[in-house]
Design an enzyme around this catalytic site. Structure first.
Site, PDB file in Angstrom:
ATOM      1  N   GLU A 149       0.766  -1.106   0.014  1.00  0.00           N
ATOM      2  CA  GLU A 149       0.161   0.103   0.053  1.00  0.00           C
ATOM      3  C   GLU A 149       0.779   1.160  -0.082  1.00  0.00           C
ATOM      4  O   GLU A 149       1.913   1.244   0.616  1.00  0.00           O
ATOM      5  CB  GLU A 149      -0.828  -0.050   1.133  1.00  0.00           C
ATOM      6  CG  GLU A 149      -1.777   1.282   1.720  1.00  0.00           C
ATOM      7  CD  GLU A 149      -1.979   1.366   3.190  1.00  0.00           C
ATOM      8  OE1 GLU A 149      -1.486   0.813   4.034  1.00  0.00           O
ATOM      9  OE2 GLU A 149      -3.194   2.009   3.297  1.00  0.00           O
ATOM     10  N   ASN A 202      -7.020   6.480  -1.552  1.00  0.00           N
ATOM     11  CA  ASN A 202      -5.866   5.515  -1.304  1.00  0.00           C
ATOM     12  C   ASN A 202      -6.152   4.373  -2.061  1.00  0.00           C
ATOM     13  O   ASN A 202      -6.843   3.748  -2.009  1.00  0.00           O
ATOM     14  CB  ASN A 202      -5.941   4.905   0.270  1.00  0.00           C
ATOM     15  CG  ASN A 202      -4.640   4.315   0.816  1.00  0.00           C
ATOM     16  OD1 ASN A 202      -4.057   3.480   0.003  1.00  0.00           O
ATOM     17  ND2 ASN A 202      -4.450   4.019   2.038  1.00  0.00           N
ATOM     18  N   LYS A 237      -9.461   2.329  -1.582  1.00  0.00           N
ATOM     19  CA  LYS A 237      -9.833   1.932  -0.282  1.00  0.00           C
ATOM     20  C   LYS A 237     -11.171   2.221   0.384  1.00  0.00           C
ATOM     21  O   LYS A 237     -11.367   3.355   0.475  1.00  0.00           O
ATOM     22  CB  LYS A 237      -8.559   2.399   0.717  1.00  0.00           C
ATOM     23  CG  LYS A 237      -8.485   1.714   2.200  1.00  0.00           C
ATOM     24  CD  LYS A 237      -7.506   2.076   2.878  1.00  0.00           C
ATOM     25  CE  LYS A 237      -6.977   1.457   4.067  1.00  0.00           C
ATOM     26  NZ  LYS A 237      -5.736   1.957   4.726  1.00  0.00           N
ATOM     27  N   GLU A 256      -5.721   8.968   7.991  1.00  0.00           N
ATOM     28  CA  GLU A 256      -6.497   8.531   6.606  1.00  0.00           C
ATOM     29  C   GLU A 256      -7.604   9.214   6.232  1.00  0.00           C
ATOM     30  O   GLU A 256      -7.929   9.458   5.220  1.00  0.00           O
ATOM     31  CB  GLU A 256      -6.414   7.060   6.600  1.00  0.00           C
ATOM     32  CG  GLU A 256      -4.915   6.417   6.439  1.00  0.00           C
ATOM     33  CD  GLU A 256      -5.026   4.826   6.208  1.00  0.00           C
ATOM     34  OE1 GLU A 256      -4.746   4.070   6.729  1.00  0.00           O
ATOM     35  OE2 GLU A 256      -5.511   4.496   4.922  1.00  0.00           O
ATOM     36  N   CYS A 261      -4.860  -2.818   3.401  1.00  0.00           N
ATOM     37  CA  CYS A 261      -4.442  -2.617   4.519  1.00  0.00           C
ATOM     38  C   CYS A 261      -5.748  -3.058   5.635  1.00  0.00           C
ATOM     39  O   CYS A 261      -6.327  -3.936   5.619  1.00  0.00           O
ATOM     40  CB  CYS A 261      -4.208  -1.272   4.817  1.00  0.00           C
ATOM     41  SG  CYS A 261      -2.996  -1.292   6.424  1.00  0.00           S
ATOM     42  N   ASN A 266       0.501  -0.856   5.614  1.00  0.00           N
ATOM     43  CA  ASN A 266       1.125  -0.157   6.410  1.00  0.00           C
ATOM     44  C   ASN A 266       0.668  -0.185   7.851  1.00  0.00           C
ATOM     45  O   ASN A 266      -0.131   0.480   8.199  1.00  0.00           O
ATOM     46  CB  ASN A 266       1.446   1.370   5.903  1.00  0.00           C
ATOM     47  CG  ASN A 266       2.068   1.544   4.720  1.00  0.00           C
ATOM     48  OD1 ASN A 266       3.117   2.013   4.672  1.00  0.00           O
ATOM     49  ND2 ASN A 266       1.491   1.219   3.482  1.00  0.00           N
TER      50      ASN A 266
HETATM   51  N1  ING Z   1      -3.131   0.643   9.042  1.00  0.00           N
HETATM   52  C1  ING Z   1      -3.589  -0.261  10.060  1.00  0.00           C
HETATM   53  C2  ING Z   1      -4.207  -1.447   9.642  1.00  0.00           C
HETATM   54  O1  ING Z   1      -5.536  -1.371   9.723  1.00  0.00           O
HETATM   55  C3  ING Z   1      -4.719  -0.139  12.125  1.00  0.00           C
HETATM   56  C4  ING Z   1      -4.296   0.843  10.941  1.00  0.00           C
HETATM   57  C5  ING Z   1      -3.464  -0.776  12.811  1.00  0.00           C
HETATM   58  C6  ING Z   1      -5.833  -0.306  12.501  1.00  0.00           C
HETATM   59  C7  ING Z   1      -3.802  -1.658  13.876  1.00  0.00           C
HETATM   60  C8  ING Z   1      -6.229  -1.093  13.531  1.00  0.00           C
HETATM   61  C9  ING Z   1      -5.175  -1.838  14.381  1.00  0.00           C
HETATM   62  O2  ING Z   1      -3.297  -2.251   9.294  1.00  0.00           O
HETATM   63  C10 ING Z   1      -3.665   1.022   7.624  1.00  0.00           C
HETATM   64  N2  ING Z   1      -3.016   1.777   6.778  1.00  0.00           N
HETATM   65  O3  ING Z   1      -4.918   0.727   7.599  1.00  0.00           O
END
Ligand code: ING
Length: 299
Positions: free
Chosen positions: A46, A106, A122, A141, A167, A192
């Site tokens: 991503e 995204n 996204k 985001e 993601c 990410n």
């Molecule tokens: N990053 C993370 C993901 O969903 C996140 C945001 C991390 C949400 C951990 C919940 C827990 O993997 C992106 N870019 O969506």
């Protein structure tokens, strides 16, 4: 037998001031490496052209526009498109898209024969839109991107039916079911994912587990191959998980990254193996009961 070698090309950190041309050179190197291992498809992460810029608060478009691509392909990325065509290797690429009418997404594309043949924007945008100064890293985001408006497309590619997600989408079962109902046989995605999740730090040690849990469940419960590529490592002071992997329709992980740097992993994907699941335990026509799932379609 519709089998071919597929690669996930994990990226290590991209520095804030790393020129896109330098990143594209890294992507081309990874594509050559995948090709040397016989890969026919390579999946990049991503937002693969820049650092994960939603970790910073930026006031207005003048400040965040430089992170977006206004055309795809464009002169800086063209070498990757040319290499894909020359090596006859198709690829998935995530990037920040600014449309000609000024909308921000995204986005992920699939490129085969030098042409964009699939596109996804996204839908599940995590994080927040306001500057939350209590967080060591922002996750903005919802500030910089609009919700995707292309649905969950399933398109022809690599001799089968392909889909994409991005993601956070992978954490939502609806993503996988929409792609499964759409007939996808292989789903490609990048992520990410910070190691540290400020709203619930007690879950930090579970990030790799939740990554694999989400991918394996999606693959198994819809009988699909899943190819997931991370942007990994300590990027501008923020640790991102690695864990890129290739998951079979049975839910088995056939390949997993060993580092949090640039790394190519490969596995032989046979799209015909989806039938092992889709003709048995998850034969939707035989066993699924949409009449009983009313709540799922009500908002
Ligand atoms: N990053 C993370 C993901 O969903 C996140 C945001 C991390 C949400 C951990 C919940 C827990 O993997 C992106 N870019 O969506």
């Amino acid at each position: 037998d519709r089998s071919f070698i597929t690669a996930a090309a994990q990226l290590g950190p991209i520095a804030r001031n790393e020129p896109r041309a330098a990143v594209v050179a890294r992507l081309c190197g990874l594509m050559r490496c995948a090709h040397e291992q016989g890969a026919r498809v390579v999946v990049f992460p991503e937002l693969a052209l820049t650092t994960f810029f939603p970790r910073w608060f930026m006031e207005d478009a003048a400040e965040f526009d430089p992170w977006f691509e206004t055309a795809m392909p464009n002169p800086v990325v063209q070498p990757l498109f040319d290499l894909g065509r020359d090596l006859n290797i198709a690829f998935h690429l995530g990037y920040a898209e600014k449309t000609s009418d000024g909308r921000y997404f995204n986005t992920a594309i699939f490129v085969e024969g030098g042409q964009v043949t699939g596109k996804y924007r996204k839908i599940h945008l995590p994080g927040h839109a306001d500057h939350q100064t209590w967080r060591p890293c922002q996750h903005l985001e919802k500030r910089y991107f609009e919700k995707g408006d292309l649905g969950f497309p399933v398109f022809d590619g690599a001799g089968g039916k392909l889909g994409m997600c991005i993601c956070n989408d992978r954490r939502w079962p609806e993503t996988w079911r929409m792609l499964g109902l759409g007939g996808a046989e292989m789903v490609m995605l990048g992520y990410n994912t910070p190691l540290h999740y400020p709203p619930a730090p007690e879950h930090d040690h579970l990030q790799y587990f939740h990554n694999e849990l989400s991918l394996q469940a999606g693959a198994y419960q819809n009988g699909m191959w899943v190819i997931a590529a991370a942007k990994a490592g300590r990027e501008e002071g923020c640790d991102l998980i690695g864990g890129s992997c290739i998951v079979a329709p049975t839910g088995e992980i056939l390949a997993r990254a060993a580092t949090v740097a640039d790394e190519v992993i490969t596995a032989r994907v046979d799209l015909d193996r989806c039938a092992e699941i889709r003709r048995n335990v998850f034969d939707f026509a035989q066993h699924r009961q949409p009449g009983d799932y009313g709540l799922l379609t009500r908002t």
